[in-house]
Design a protein around this motif. Structure first.
Motif, PDB file in Angstrom:
ATOM      1  N   ASN A 129      51.862  34.321  34.732  1.00 14.93           N
ATOM      2  CA  ASN A 129      52.282  34.914  35.999  1.00 14.93           C
ATOM      3  C   ASN A 129      51.089  35.036  36.951  1.00 14.93           C
ATOM      4  N   LEU A 130      51.336  34.742  38.224  1.00 19.04           N
ATOM      5  CA  LEU A 130      50.309  34.870  39.273  1.00 19.04           C
ATOM      6  C   LEU A 130      49.140  33.903  39.093  1.00 19.04           C
ATOM      7  N   CYS A 131      49.282  32.940  38.211  1.00 20.70           N
ATOM      8  CA  CYS A 131      48.221  31.949  38.007  1.00 20.70           C
ATOM      9  C   CYS A 131      48.150  31.030  39.234  1.00 20.70           C
ATOM     10  N   SER A 132      46.946  30.654  39.626  1.00 23.34           N
ATOM     11  CA  SER A 132      46.758  29.829  40.817  1.00 23.34           C
ATOM     12  C   SER A 132      46.336  28.414  40.451  1.00 23.34           C
ATOM     13  N   PHE A 133      47.165  27.441  40.876  1.00 21.16           N
ATOM     14  CA  PHE A 133      46.844  26.024  40.734  1.00 21.16           C
ATOM     15  C   PHE A 133      46.717  25.367  42.099  1.00 21.16           C
ATOM     16  N   GLY A 134      46.520  26.152  43.148  1.00 16.84           N
ATOM     17  CA  GLY A 134      46.492  25.624  44.500  1.00 16.84           C
ATOM     18  C   GLY A 134      45.485  24.500  44.672  1.00 16.84           C
ATOM     19  N   TYR A 135      45.915  23.428  45.344  1.00 12.10           N
ATOM     20  CA  TYR A 135      45.080  22.242  45.592  1.00 12.10           C
ATOM     21  C   TYR A 135      44.637  21.561  44.299  1.00 12.10           C
ATOM     22  N   GLY A 136      45.277  21.890  43.183  1.00 18.14           N
ATOM     23  CA  GLY A 136      44.916  21.273  41.913  1.00 18.14           C
ATOM     24  C   GLY A 136      45.438  19.850  41.795  1.00 18.14           C
ATOM     25  N   ASP A 137      44.868  19.103  40.871  1.00 14.36           N
ATOM     26  CA  ASP A 137      45.273  17.731  40.579  1.00 14.36           C
ATOM     27  C   ASP A 137      45.724  17.702  39.120  1.00 14.36           C
ATOM     28  N   LEU A 138      47.051  17.666  38.906  1.00 13.83           N
ATOM     29  CA  LEU A 138      47.624  17.781  37.565  1.00 13.83           C
ATOM     30  C   LEU A 138      48.264  16.465  37.145  1.00 13.83           C
ATOM     31  N   LYS A 139      47.792  15.914  36.037  1.00 11.73           N
ATOM     32  CA  LYS A 139      48.352  14.680  35.504  1.00 11.73           C
ATOM     33  C   LYS A 139      48.486  14.818  33.985  1.00 11.73           C
ATOM     34  N   GLN A 140      49.667  14.447  33.462  1.00 13.96           N
ATOM     35  CA  GLN A 140      49.953  14.606  32.037  1.00 13.96           C
ATOM     36  C   GLN A 140      49.770  16.078  31.637  1.00 13.96           C
ATOM     37  N   VAL A 141      50.535  16.946  32.283  1.00 19.51           N
ATOM     38  CA  VAL A 141      50.451  18.396  32.041  1.00 19.51           C
ATOM     39  C   VAL A 141      51.841  18.905  31.678  1.00 19.51           C
ATOM     40  N   LYS A 142      51.898  19.814  30.697  1.00 19.10           N
ATOM     41  CA  LYS A 142      53.190  20.352  30.267  1.00 19.10           C
ATOM     42  C   LYS A 142      53.140  21.865  30.191  1.00 19.10           C
ATOM     43  N   PHE A 143      54.170  22.495  30.745  1.00 22.53           N
ATOM     44  CA  PHE A 143      54.386  23.938  30.625  1.00 22.53           C
ATOM     45  C   PHE A 143      55.620  24.133  29.754  1.00 22.53           C
ATOM     46  N   ASP A 144      55.429  24.634  28.554  1.00 23.31           N
ATOM     47  CA  ASP A 144      56.512  24.773  27.581  1.00 23.31           C
ATOM     48  C   ASP A 144      56.745  26.249  27.267  1.00 23.31           C
ATOM     49  N   THR A 145      57.912  26.747  27.670  1.00 24.34           N
ATOM     50  CA  THR A 145      58.296  28.134  27.400  1.00 24.34           C
ATOM     51  C   THR A 145      57.230  29.095  27.922  1.00 24.34           C
ATOM     52  N   CYS A 146      56.946  28.979  29.186  1.00 25.87           N
ATOM     53  CA  CYS A 146      55.945  29.836  29.835  1.00 25.87           C
ATOM     54  C   CYS A 146      56.589  30.674  30.925  1.00 25.87           C
ATOM     55  N   SER A 147      55.974  31.813  31.202  1.00 21.25           N
ATOM     56  CA  SER A 147      56.353  32.607  32.366  1.00 21.25           C
ATOM     57  C   SER A 147      55.351  32.302  33.469  1.00 21.25           C
ATOM     58  N   LEU A 148      55.865  31.765  34.576  1.00 22.55           N
ATOM     59  CA  LEU A 148      55.018  31.382  35.707  1.00 22.55           C
ATOM     60  C   LEU A 148      55.428  32.140  36.966  1.00 22.55           C
ATOM     61  N   ARG A 149      55.884  33.361  36.778  1.00 22.48           N
ATOM     62  CA  ARG A 149      56.361  34.145  37.930  1.00 22.48           C
ATOM     63  C   ARG A 149      55.241  34.330  38.956  1.00 22.48           C
ATOM     64  N   HIS A 150      55.592  34.040  40.208  1.00 26.61           N
ATOM     65  CA  HIS A 150      54.658  34.195  41.345  1.00 26.61           C
ATOM     66  C   HIS A 150      53.428  33.285  41.226  1.00 26.61           C
ATOM     67  N   ALA A 151      53.486  32.252  40.388  1.00 27.97           N
ATOM     68  CA  ALA A 151      52.371  31.314  40.311  1.00 27.97           C
ATOM     69  C   ALA A 151      52.293  30.504  41.607  1.00 27.97           C
ATOM     70  N   ASP A 152      51.125  29.931  41.852  1.00 20.77           N
ATOM     71  CA  ASP A 152      50.874  29.236  43.113  1.00 20.77           C
ATOM     72  C   ASP A 152      50.446  27.798  42.842  1.00 20.77           C
ATOM     73  N   PHE A 153      51.261  26.843  43.328  1.00 23.17           N
ATOM     74  CA  PHE A 153      50.926  25.420  43.248  1.00 23.17           C
ATOM     75  C   PHE A 153      50.794  24.837  44.658  1.00 23.17           C
ATOM     76  N   TYR A 154      50.293  25.609  45.588  1.00 28.15           N
ATOM     77  CA  TYR A 154      50.209  25.183  46.985  1.00 28.15           C
ATOM     78  C   TYR A 154      49.404  23.884  47.102  1.00 28.15           C
ATOM     79  N   GLU A 155      50.037  22.874  47.700  1.00 26.58           N
ATOM     80  CA  GLU A 155      49.378  21.581  47.953  1.00 26.58           C
ATOM     81  C   GLU A 155      48.853  20.914  46.679  1.00 26.58           C
ATOM     82  N   ALA A 156      49.393  21.287  45.519  1.00 25.19           N
ATOM     83  CA  ALA A 156      48.952  20.656  44.270  1.00 25.19           C
ATOM     84  C   ALA A 156      49.514  19.232  44.172  1.00 25.19           C
TER      85      ALA A 156
END
Length: 216
Positions: free
Chosen positions: A123-150
């Protein structure tokens, strides 16, 4: 299995059978390799350009830690607490986060390749402007997370809670949300082009983006 699923196979960390137990404070420099760091707290450390290679963290709590530009290669975090740590501009390759607490973890501007998050509270984790390739989120809570412009390429969200996640400016083409809980996502209409949702989720998006009142 379809072609997309095959391509999304995440490469696992390459970890030797035997690792040397060590205390983080006993490291010689900014490079730590072939080590097991367990059952401890890392407190108040502010170090740039650390490199961890073939390292396993078990039951480690990070408190007031800033590791900007950290490089993680073949690393496992298991049952760790990285809440509010700063890993901005990190380079992360073949890394697993397992059953860990990542609330407020800063991964903005980070590069992630072959990274898995399993049963994590992000929750609340920030990935803003990140570059994600071959990434998996399995059974996670990502409430209010930020992927702005990722940037996403072969990113998989499975059975995760995406309440009020910010996807503004992120292209979601090919992303499959069908097994996830979606509610009040923050995004622009063009972000949804080509993403995969259930019919029920599509109705929710229609309400959100078009302002429609749908009689059910």
């Amino acid at each position: 299995m379809n072609d997309l699923s095959r391509k999304q196979k995440i490469l696992q960390p390459i970890i030797p059978n035997e690792l040397m137990p060590m205390n983080f404070e006993d490291r010689d420099d900014t490079y730590v390799s072939m080590a097991l760091i367990s059952d401890c707290s890392i407190i108040g450390e502010e170090i740039e350009r650390l490199k961890f290679e073939q390292v396993v963290f078990q039951n480690v709590t990070f408190i007031d830690v800033s590791f900007r530009y950290v490089e993680l290669i073949d690393v496992i975090f298991e049952r760790c607490d990285l809440s509010n740590s700063n890993f901005g501009d990190a380079s992360i390759h073949r890394v697993e986060f397992k059953e860990s607490k990542l609330v407020g973890l800063n991964l903005s501007d980070a590069t992630l390749r072959n990274v898995s998050f399993s049963h994590c509270n992000a929750n609340l984790c920030s990935f803003g402007y990140g570059d994600l390739k071959q990434v998996k989120f399995d059974t996670c809570s990502l409430r209010h997370a930020d992927f702005y412009e990722a940037k996403f390429h072969l990113v998989d969200f499975k059975e995760s809670d995406l309440y009020e996640v910010n996807f503004t400016g992120a292209a979601l083409k090919g992303i499959d949300f069908s097994s996830c809980t979606l509610n009040q996502l923050i995004l622009s209409p063009e972000s949804l082009d080509g993403c995969i949702v259930t019919s029920e989720q599509a109705i929710g998006f229609a309400k959100l983006l078009l302002g429609l009142i749908i009689k059910e």
